[in-house]
Design an enzyme around this catalytic site. Sequence first.
Site, mmCIF file in Angstrom:
data_model
loop_
_atom_site.group_PDB
_atom_site.id
_atom_site.type_symbol
_atom_site.label_atom_id
_atom_site.label_comp_id
_atom_site.label_asym_id
_atom_site.label_seq_id
_atom_site.Cartn_x
_atom_site.Cartn_y
_atom_site.Cartn_z
ATOM 1 N N HIS A 1 9.649 7.544 -2.598
ATOM 2 C CA HIS A 1 10.220 6.273 -2.148
ATOM 3 C C HIS A 1 10.272 5.304 -3.317
ATOM 4 O O HIS A 1 9.353 5.225 -4.117
ATOM 5 C CB HIS A 1 9.400 5.674 -0.994
ATOM 6 N N LEU A 2 11.367 4.587 -3.376
ATOM 7 C CA LEU A 2 11.548 3.545 -4.381
ATOM 8 C C LEU A 2 11.162 2.214 -3.742
ATOM 9 O O LEU A 2 11.734 1.816 -2.721
ATOM 10 C CB LEU A 2 13.017 3.512 -4.815
ATOM 11 N N HIS A 3 10.158 1.542 -4.333
ATOM 12 C CA HIS A 3 9.808 0.198 -3.860
ATOM 13 C C HIS A 3 10.807 -0.798 -4.440
ATOM 14 O O HIS A 3 11.101 -0.762 -5.644
ATOM 15 C CB HIS A 3 8.430 -0.226 -4.384
ATOM 16 N N GLY B 1 -1.123 5.151 -8.061
ATOM 17 C CA GLY B 1 -1.389 4.599 -6.731
ATOM 18 C C GLY B 1 -0.481 5.139 -5.643
ATOM 19 O O GLY B 1 -0.352 4.515 -4.588
ATOM 20 N N GLN B 2 0.143 6.286 -5.882
ATOM 21 C CA GLN B 2 0.988 6.853 -4.824
ATOM 22 C C GLN B 2 0.105 7.267 -3.646
ATOM 23 O O GLN B 2 -0.886 7.984 -3.826
ATOM 24 C CB GLN B 2 1.786 8.064 -5.338
ATOM 25 N N ASN C 1 5.937 4.972 -7.675
ATOM 26 C CA ASN C 1 4.580 5.354 -8.050
ATOM 27 C C ASN C 1 4.510 6.880 -8.084
ATOM 28 O O ASN C 1 4.809 7.536 -7.078
ATOM 29 C CB ASN C 1 3.562 4.777 -7.056
ATOM 30 N N ASP D 1 8.561 -2.318 4.118
ATOM 31 C CA ASP D 1 7.176 -1.909 3.898
ATOM 32 C C ASP D 1 6.272 -2.560 4.945
ATOM 33 O O ASP D 1 6.387 -3.744 5.239
ATOM 34 C CB ASP D 1 6.722 -2.282 2.481
ATOM 35 N N ILE D 2 5.354 -1.765 5.474
ATOM 36 C CA ILE D 2 4.461 -2.246 6.530
ATOM 37 C C ILE D 2 3.449 -3.261 5.986
ATOM 38 O O ILE D 2 2.906 -4.065 6.738
ATOM 39 C CB ILE D 2 3.749 -1.039 7.197
HETATM 40 P P1 5GP Z 1 2.881 4.234 -2.458
HETATM 41 O O1 5GP Z 1 1.483 3.695 -2.532
HETATM 42 O O2 5GP Z 1 2.875 5.683 -2.025
HETATM 43 O O3 5GP Z 1 3.714 3.988 -3.669
HETATM 44 O O4 5GP Z 1 3.598 3.398 -1.333
HETATM 45 C C1 5GP Z 1 3.472 3.664 0.019
HETATM 46 C C2 5GP Z 1 3.962 2.435 0.738
HETATM 47 O O5 5GP Z 1 4.229 2.777 2.082
HETATM 48 C C3 5GP Z 1 2.910 1.307 0.760
HETATM 49 O O6 5GP Z 1 3.482 0.140 0.179
HETATM 50 C C4 5GP Z 1 2.601 1.152 2.236
HETATM 51 O O7 5GP Z 1 2.383 -0.196 2.603
HETATM 52 C C5 5GP Z 1 3.818 1.742 2.917
HETATM 53 N N1 5GP Z 1 3.543 2.357 4.196
HETATM 54 C C6 5GP Z 1 2.495 3.175 4.517
HETATM 55 N N2 5GP Z 1 2.568 3.565 5.800
HETATM 56 C C7 5GP Z 1 3.695 2.988 6.306
HETATM 57 C C8 5GP Z 1 4.303 3.018 7.612
HETATM 58 O O8 5GP Z 1 3.840 3.638 8.548
HETATM 59 N N3 5GP Z 1 5.475 2.310 7.749
HETATM 60 C C9 5GP Z 1 6.021 1.597 6.721
HETATM 61 N N4 5GP Z 1 7.152 0.932 6.975
HETATM 62 N N5 5GP Z 1 5.471 1.546 5.487
HETATM 63 C C10 5GP Z 1 4.325 2.229 5.291
#
Ligand code: 5GP
Length: 111
Positions: A97-99, A90-91, A84, A29-30
């Site tokens: 994607h699975l965190h 908060g998606q 999410n 995760d970034i």
């Molecule tokens: P969500 O909020 O959709 O459940 O999670 C999206 C996740 O993707 C967030 O934790 C966010 O930090 C991560 N993310 C967003 N853009 C990028 C990216 O360009 N590269 C990576 N590696 N992670 C990203």
Amino acid sequence: MADCIFCRLINDPGSIAVYRDDDVALLDDINPQAPVHFLVLPRQHVETIAELDDHQLLGRIFQVAHRIARERGIAEGGYRLVFNQGPNAGQTVYHVHLHVLGGRQLTWPPG
Ligand code: 5GP
Ligand code: ZN
């Protein structure tokens, strides 16, 4: 999906995807929310977990999550798996994607 950031990251041969097989890819995760925070995702573009009804692929996602958790040293201490689903959860990226979060004591309930 040309406009999907995750499709771009996992399908570009020079990308930062740290693991990739025929079905599943893994990104760090970034913006990590724990010492270990990676994402496991299907290579196929599916927007939400509610739409992913391929049970074999779902199984692969969890299998890879657990394997990498062991490799990253968080299996013994424990870790959290989160999908999410939609805006209230908060998606922000609409490619399933699975965190996987670990390496510290996580709080409950989540915010
Ligand atoms: P969500 O909020 O959709 O459940 O999670 C999206 C996740 O993707 C967030 O934790 C966010 O930090 C991560 N993310 C967003 N853009 C990028 C990216 O360009 N590269 C990576 N590696 N992670 C990203
Ligand atoms: Zn995508």
